[in-house]
Write an enzyme that holds these catalytic residues in place. Structure first.
Site, short mmCIF file in Angstrom:
data_model
loop_
_atom_site.label_atom_id
_atom_site.label_comp_id
_atom_site.label_asym_id
_atom_site.label_seq_id
_atom_site.Cartn_x
_atom_site.Cartn_y
_atom_site.Cartn_z
N CYS A 264 1.03 -1.23 0.09
CA CYS A 264 0.09 0.05 -0.02
C CYS A 264 0.85 1.31 0.17
O CYS A 264 0.54 2.32 0.42
CB CYS A 264 -0.88 0.09 1.17
SG CYS A 264 -2.55 -0.85 1.27
N ASN A 376 5.28 -10.97 -6.00
CA ASN A 376 6.07 -11.04 -4.64
C ASN A 376 7.38 -11.17 -4.63
O ASN A 376 8.00 -11.37 -3.33
CB ASN A 376 5.21 -11.83 -3.67
CG ASN A 376 5.25 -11.34 -2.11
OD1 ASN A 376 5.59 -10.10 -1.99
ND2 ASN A 376 5.27 -12.11 -1.16
#
Ligand code: SPV
Ligand code: MN
Length: 617
Positions: A264, A376
């Site tokens: 985020c 990731n």
């Protein structure tokens, strides 16, 4: 199994609990060999070499650069199989994953039985937080993964000497990890038996049949869960937060901590150009002589590599492109060079990645195309390698904190930046963080998730108690830090283009910096105090050489009353089933709702222009 040399190293620590743990683990896991690693350069070099020799890491062309691949299905934290071992009669609440203690212990200990056969067991000592400090927590890591042992050198402060100082004391955490049986690529074979079991009673974690850092690197998210419990008991805070210095006018530096759910914008906030970074993931905060002081628990970064490129992350990009000791994980390698999504360069059509030998168009079992690097995929570096490393990164006193930032991922509700009306209101802001899911956790991406203080995955006490503790922390201070909420992900009409550029966060940060130092006025809204247009326009001009129009301001800082009201409702439901929830939290929620409703009635509108609001009295 130890031999003379290793026995001596263990003896020098002179700690019966350490000896007992090493003995019991060796008996259970049955390694071929045990190696005790001290803080000496010779021992650290041994670990680096072992990672290569065992094939867990491979050397890349640039000196010191290595790559490690976790298995194809071992690319993120496994939330489902990460559980607290719950003693009989205790409850954690519905959102915290747990298993009856005895049952869980039996299961994981059985998986660990003989798990290190044919392998080497590393015994390592670290310090969570700076050494020689009130923040220091010693931590013992036992692992059969040279990659895990090596990663921890980059990510944590050496602690062999710290253990000697324990003077036989037993106040330390310990982590027992085995990658389990390996396949021909050195990946963990039995992913179905992947377990991360946290034993709060004994300050230990068992982790097995996995290699991904978030499941295995004991000092990272495993220790963090213990630290939260310890903090709750001792009256401080252990938070999923970065720590950074924001540079105001002249040579003023103001420190902020910030919690953002994965992906985020947490690392990119900590890395905003021309500021300094202390840490990007986990912070301990203490009230010391009526000032909040914070340390970075770690000394390195295990960061998402996706979209690290010369334009968006110049400082990290530079570190990843110069010779030094560092580890890439789950990227694509072609001819000894690393490639990843969003690196700003053309990516070759073949090479090796987390799926083994890869070529463009390769698909997984479900027929989905496999990306060249995993979303990731990560890099592991030392913070001190960054040009913007703060001079106080290892200060045993930590840094003084003047502001706390909570950032979510929200396309249609929260403003880019708003200052909480009070400490309690800020705690509520943090407790109501929401974000869309990303690739850093297993499961479907793109769903709106509630993530209190960005810490829901790690909280190890009932949620209400955790929030109560935050309220009390504020009570203990005559002037608590100011709390802010930020949101970098607003979109036009909720689903159009992003309303802000990546670097706009620099302006929000410097506004917060000025604000806590009394440089700026603010407008009072039901959800917090917001910047004046003029101040932002000047900051945009000064910092980014951008002209910031009144229209942009008006769209970004419009109060979307109905959206905020819907959020209040969502939050009431989210917390309804939680235990030990403080009344003060719900008072804040009620207050926010009443203020919003009153504003809506006054303006006969569900979207209110920021120009309608009055300055904070
Ligand atoms: C996070 O997901 O919050 C991380 C990476 O910092 S992990 O090590 O997986 O926890
Ligand atoms: Mn994290």
């Amino acid at each position: 199994m130890l031999g003379d040399k290793n026995q001596k190293k263990l003896d020098a620590i002179n700690n019966p609990k350490v000896e007992k743990i090493v003995r019991e683990t060796a008996e259970r896991c049955n390694p071929d060999k045990i190696t005790v690693i001290t803080d000496s350069e010779e021992d650290l070099a041994y670990v680096r070499k072992a990672s290569i020799e065992k094939g867990e890491e491979q050397q890349l062309k640039k000196k010191g650069h290595t790559v490690h691949w976790d298995g194809f299905h071992d690319q993120a934290r496994d939330k489902e199989n990460t559980k607290y071992l719950l003693p009989e009669g205790e409850e954690m609440g519905e959102r915290i994953n747990s298993i009856e203690r005895q049952q869980g212990l039996e299961e994981v200990l059985e998986y660990l039985e003989g798990a290190m056969e044919g392998k080497e067991m590393f015994v390592r000592f670290f310090s969570l937080g700076p050494t020689d400090s009130v923040f220091t927590i010693p931590a013992l890591q036992i692992t059969d993964s040279a990659y895990v042992a090596h990663s921890e050198d980059l990510l944590y402060r050496a602690g062999y000497e710290e253990f000697k100082k324990l003077d036989s004391g037993d106040d330390f955490f310990h982590f027992i990890h085995s990658a389990g049986e390996l396949d021909e690529n050195n990946n963990s074979k039995h992913i179905d038996k992947r377990r991360v079991y946290i034993d709060l009673e004994e300050g230990r974690v068992f982790s097995t049949n996995t290699q991904y850092g978030g499941n295995t690197i004991g000092l990272k998210k495993l220790a963090f869960r213990h630290a939260i419990k310890k903090a709750m008991q001792e009256g401080w805070l252990a938070e999923h937060m970065f720590v950074m210095g924001a540079n105001g006018p002249g040579d003023r530096r103001t420190y902020f901590t910030g919690a953002f759910p994965s992906a985020c914008g947490k690392t990119s906030t900590a890395m905003i150009p021309d500021q300094t970074v202390v840490g990007d993931d986990i912070a301990y905060l203490r009230n010391i002589d009526d000032t909040v002081r914070a340390v970075n628990v770690e000394s390195g970064i295990f960061g998402i590599i996706r979209d690290v490129n010369p334009d968006d992350d110049p400082l990290i990009y530079k570190v990843l492109n110069t010779p030094r000791e560092m580890i890439f994980s789950n990227i694509l390698v072609n001819d000894g060079r690393p490639y990843w999504l969003g690196m700003g360069e053309e990516i070759p059509e073949e090479g090796r990645n987390h799926s083994g030998q890869w070529h463009k168009g390769k698909t997984d079992e479900q027929g989905n195309e496999i990306t060249p690097s995993h979303k990731n995929a990560r890099y592991t570096i030392r913070i001190s390698d960054l040009e913007n490393a703060d001079p106080k990164i290892h200060d045993p006193e930590g840094v003084p904190v003047d502001g706390i930032v909570y950032g979510g991922r929200d396309s249609d509700t929260s403003m880019p930046v708003a200052e909480a009306l009070s400490w309690d209101h800020g705690v509520m802001t943090g407790a109501c963080l929401e974000s869309e899911t990303t690739a850093a956790t297993l499961g479907e991406a793109g769903v709106r998730n509630h993530n209190p203080m960005a810490n829901i995955d790690f909280v190890s006490v009932p949620l209400g108690r955790y929030i109560q503790r935050h309220l009390e922390f504020g009570d203990s201070l005559s002037e608590p830090p100011t709390i802010y909420g930020v949101n970098y992900f607003l979109r036009a009409n909720g689903d159009g283009d992003y309303l802000n550029d990546i670097l706009d966060k620099k302006v929000w940060l410097l506004w917060m910096e000025g604000r806590v130092n009394g440089d700026f006025e603010a407008l009072q809204t039901p959800v917090g105090n917001i910047p004046l247009y003029q101040d932002l326009a000047e900051l945009f001009e000064q910092q980014l050489e951008k002209s910031y129009s009144r229209d942009e301001y008006e769209e970004q800082f419009a109060l979307r009353v109905d959206k905020y009201l819907a959020k209040v409702e969502r939050m009431r439901e989210a917390f309804a089933g939680e235990q030990e929830m403080p009344e003060r939290f719900f008072e804040q929620l009620d207050g926010q709702e009443q203020r919003l409703q009153a504003e809506k009635d006054k303006h006969h509108s569900s979207i209110i222009s920021p120009f309608q609001f009055k300055p904070v009295p």
